[in-house]
Design an enzyme around this catalytic site. Structure first.
Site, mmCIF file in Angstrom:
data_model
loop_
_atom_site.group_PDB
_atom_site.id
_atom_site.type_symbol
_atom_site.label_atom_id
_atom_site.label_comp_id
_atom_site.label_asym_id
_atom_site.label_seq_id
_atom_site.Cartn_x
_atom_site.Cartn_y
_atom_site.Cartn_z
ATOM 1 N N GLU A 16 0.753 -1.160 -0.082
ATOM 2 C CA GLU A 16 0.004 -0.224 -0.013
ATOM 3 C C GLU A 16 0.790 1.308 0.101
ATOM 4 O O GLU A 16 1.967 1.307 0.542
ATOM 5 C CB GLU A 16 -1.060 -0.090 0.939
ATOM 6 C CG GLU A 16 -0.271 -0.577 2.461
ATOM 7 C CD GLU A 16 -1.479 -0.406 3.677
ATOM 8 O OE1 GLU A 16 -2.210 -1.524 3.797
ATOM 9 O OE2 GLU A 16 -1.441 0.419 4.237
ATOM 10 N N CYS A 38 3.556 8.423 1.207
ATOM 11 C CA CYS A 38 4.063 7.549 1.957
ATOM 12 C C CYS A 38 4.334 6.197 1.361
ATOM 13 O O CYS A 38 3.446 5.414 0.916
ATOM 14 C CB CYS A 38 3.388 7.386 3.242
ATOM 15 S SG CYS A 38 3.741 6.286 4.578
ATOM 16 N N CYS A 90 6.457 -7.093 7.392
ATOM 17 C CA CYS A 90 7.431 -6.800 7.845
ATOM 18 C C CYS A 90 7.751 -7.510 9.059
ATOM 19 O O CYS A 90 6.997 -8.146 9.800
ATOM 20 C CB CYS A 90 7.046 -5.284 8.650
ATOM 21 S SG CYS A 90 8.460 -4.368 9.528
ATOM 22 N N CYS A 149 6.797 -4.795 15.807
ATOM 23 C CA CYS A 149 6.247 -3.757 16.913
ATOM 24 C C CYS A 149 4.977 -4.026 17.491
ATOM 25 O O CYS A 149 3.969 -4.369 16.564
ATOM 26 C CB CYS A 149 6.300 -2.448 16.354
ATOM 27 S SG CYS A 149 8.051 -1.976 15.668
ATOM 28 N N CYS A 158 1.548 -2.016 15.866
ATOM 29 C CA CYS A 158 1.625 -2.051 14.644
ATOM 30 C C CYS A 158 0.566 -2.776 13.618
ATOM 31 O O CYS A 158 1.040 -4.253 13.814
ATOM 32 C CB CYS A 158 3.064 -1.710 13.869
ATOM 33 S SG CYS A 158 2.975 -1.548 12.086
ATOM 34 N N CYS A 204 -0.584 2.262 9.162
ATOM 35 C CA CYS A 204 0.421 1.362 8.394
ATOM 36 C C CYS A 204 -0.366 0.019 8.350
ATOM 37 O O CYS A 204 -0.536 -0.737 9.412
ATOM 38 C CB CYS A 204 1.844 1.129 9.185
ATOM 39 S SG CYS A 204 2.413 2.869 9.366
HETATM 40 N N1 SAH Z 1 9.916 0.447 10.106
HETATM 41 C C1 SAH Z 1 10.096 1.827 9.896
HETATM 42 C C2 SAH Z 1 9.061 2.616 8.985
HETATM 43 C C3 SAH Z 1 7.586 2.042 8.934
HETATM 44 S S1 SAH Z 1 6.368 2.394 10.283
HETATM 45 C C4 SAH Z 1 9.792 2.413 11.338
HETATM 46 O O1 SAH Z 1 9.488 1.709 12.336
HETATM 47 O O2 SAH Z 1 9.907 3.520 11.381
HETATM 48 C C5 SAH Z 1 6.397 4.079 10.240
HETATM 49 C C6 SAH Z 1 5.890 4.517 11.499
HETATM 50 O O3 SAH Z 1 4.390 4.440 11.731
HETATM 51 C C7 SAH Z 1 6.584 4.218 12.803
HETATM 52 O O4 SAH Z 1 6.930 5.453 13.415
HETATM 53 C C8 SAH Z 1 5.721 3.436 13.275
HETATM 54 O O5 SAH Z 1 6.077 3.263 14.740
HETATM 55 C C9 SAH Z 1 4.435 4.360 13.141
HETATM 56 N N2 SAH Z 1 3.246 3.210 13.251
HETATM 57 C C10 SAH Z 1 2.960 2.211 13.079
HETATM 58 N N3 SAH Z 1 1.673 1.816 13.285
HETATM 59 C C11 SAH Z 1 1.263 2.998 13.686
HETATM 60 C C12 SAH Z 1 -0.233 3.113 14.086
HETATM 61 N N4 SAH Z 1 -1.180 2.253 14.364
HETATM 62 N N5 SAH Z 1 -0.678 4.474 14.618
HETATM 63 C C13 SAH Z 1 0.462 5.401 14.557
HETATM 64 N N6 SAH Z 1 1.771 5.170 14.099
HETATM 65 C C14 SAH Z 1 2.074 3.947 13.767
#
Ligand code: SAH
Length: 340
Positions: free
Chosen positions: A90, A103, A110, A114, A117, A331
């Protein structure tokens, strides 16, 4: 046969030299591909028929197949693309006062895991090729009939886990003969792969680095981001200091606010201690809730209190407004929903 969008100018030059052709041809090819946005080599009118035949033997020109395109009430657009091998990715297009930013996804799925996420619910299947990142831009520009001026590599995936392809992607989109997206308009976001942060300090372009920190202490970070077990907070902060010293650039610190988890005043004070004196800009981000996850967005009040603590302690901080929450813009949400 190669997708031609995998090729940086350097790589095209090498290809031409091997054919005993003059490297200036690469400039012509880049202009055709990224300025005139042709979809067939036959349109390259200043290139000999013979060379066009050769190009057609070695390369193809393609765009991504868009299977869903959602538009939010605030103008944010979300695209679900199907890759040649059937995998889904996406991209999210956001409209800002300074222009359009996209974006971009860097991996299919991935592995960083985390806990909050949605992307990590689907394990990584493979890296994206450079061309698959380039085509996200070209395809979105074509569908939405706009020009993209800013790129954030913050879609699904960990860009520093697909380092070489991501760097080639940045070189291609920055090329002044092509899309010419200014290095300062490109941001790459990492969850904290320490070795790569150090390596990235030597990358010659003035690209922005963002770190997804999300916790001010090792114990809390470990709870929500498994990567913290591989690289602890001390190592991580040292790599950021190294990066700042070496590049003289400000690093963005991303911090999602999760209710009753990392949004307390104590956390804010710890965060201020951790970042004090560093050339950083803190982005506080309202959490986009994910149906399958127990985590909640912080209340408005806690967000403002958190912000105030940092402000009082003289840190550069902003509370980011959210975009596209009515269209699964968090994301991995659209992809994950579609796959289930
Ligand atoms: N792997 C990289 C880039 C992808 S995630 C990273 O971790 O930075 C991009 C950003 O979105 C990261 O800061 C991640 O922690 C955040 N993110 C993931 N899920 C989210 C959510 N549900 N709400 C807000 N931010 C989120």
């Amino acid at each position: 046969m190669q997708n031609i969008y995998n090729y940086t100018e350097e790589m095209l030059n090498e290809y031409l030299i091997n054919l005993n052709l003059k490297p200036f041809r690469s400039k012509q090819i880049i202009e055709w591909l990224y300025r005139k946005k042709i979809d067939s080599f036959d349109e390259m009118t200043n290139i000999s028929k013979e060379f066009i035949l050769k190009l057609k033997e070695d390369f193809y020109i393609d765009l991504l197949k868009c299977i869903i395109n959602q538009q939010s009430s605030d103008g944010t657009m979300k695209f679900l693309f199907e890759l040649k091998d059937g995998n889904l990715i996406e991209s999210v297009l956001m409209k800002n006062d300074y222009g359009y930013s996209l974006c971009v996804t860097s991996e299919v799925g991935c592995n960083m895991g985390c806990v909050f996420c949605a992307s990590g619910m689907k394990k990584k299947k493979r890296n994206l090729e450079t061309s698959e990142m380039v085509m996200q831009i070209l395809s979105v520009e074509k569908i939405a009939k706009i020009r993209i001026s800013h790129i954030v590599i913050m879609g699904i995936g960990e860009p520093f886990d697909n380092y070489d392809n991501v760097l080639n992607f940045i070189k291609i989109i920055n090329n002044p003969l092509g899309l010419e997206i200014g290095a300062r308009h490109i941001t790459v976001s990492t969850c904290g792969i320490v070795d790569k942060i150090k390596e990235f300090a030597d990358f010659p372009l003035q690209v922005n680095l963002a770190l997804s920190l999300h916790a001010p202490t090792q114990s809390l970070r470990e709870q929500i981001m498994p990567i913290a077990k591989a690289y602890n907070l001390v190592e991580l902060m040292n790599s950021i200091k190294y990066y700042i010293e070496k590049t003289n650039r400000r690093v963005t610190i991303e911090y999602i606010l999760l209710k009753d988890l990392n949004d307390t005043k104590e956390c804010a004070n710890n965060l201020a201690d951790l970042l004090y004196g560093l050339n950083v800009y803190i982005n506080l981000i309202p959490y986009n809730e994910v149906k399958e996850k127990p985590y909640k967005r912080s209340t408005k009040n806690s967000m403002i209190e958190f912000f105030d603590v940092l402000k009082k302690r003289k840190l550069n901080v902003q509370l980011r407004r959210e975009q596209g929450s009515d269209i699964d813009a968090a994301c991995g949400q659209l992809r994950s929903k579609h796959m289930n």
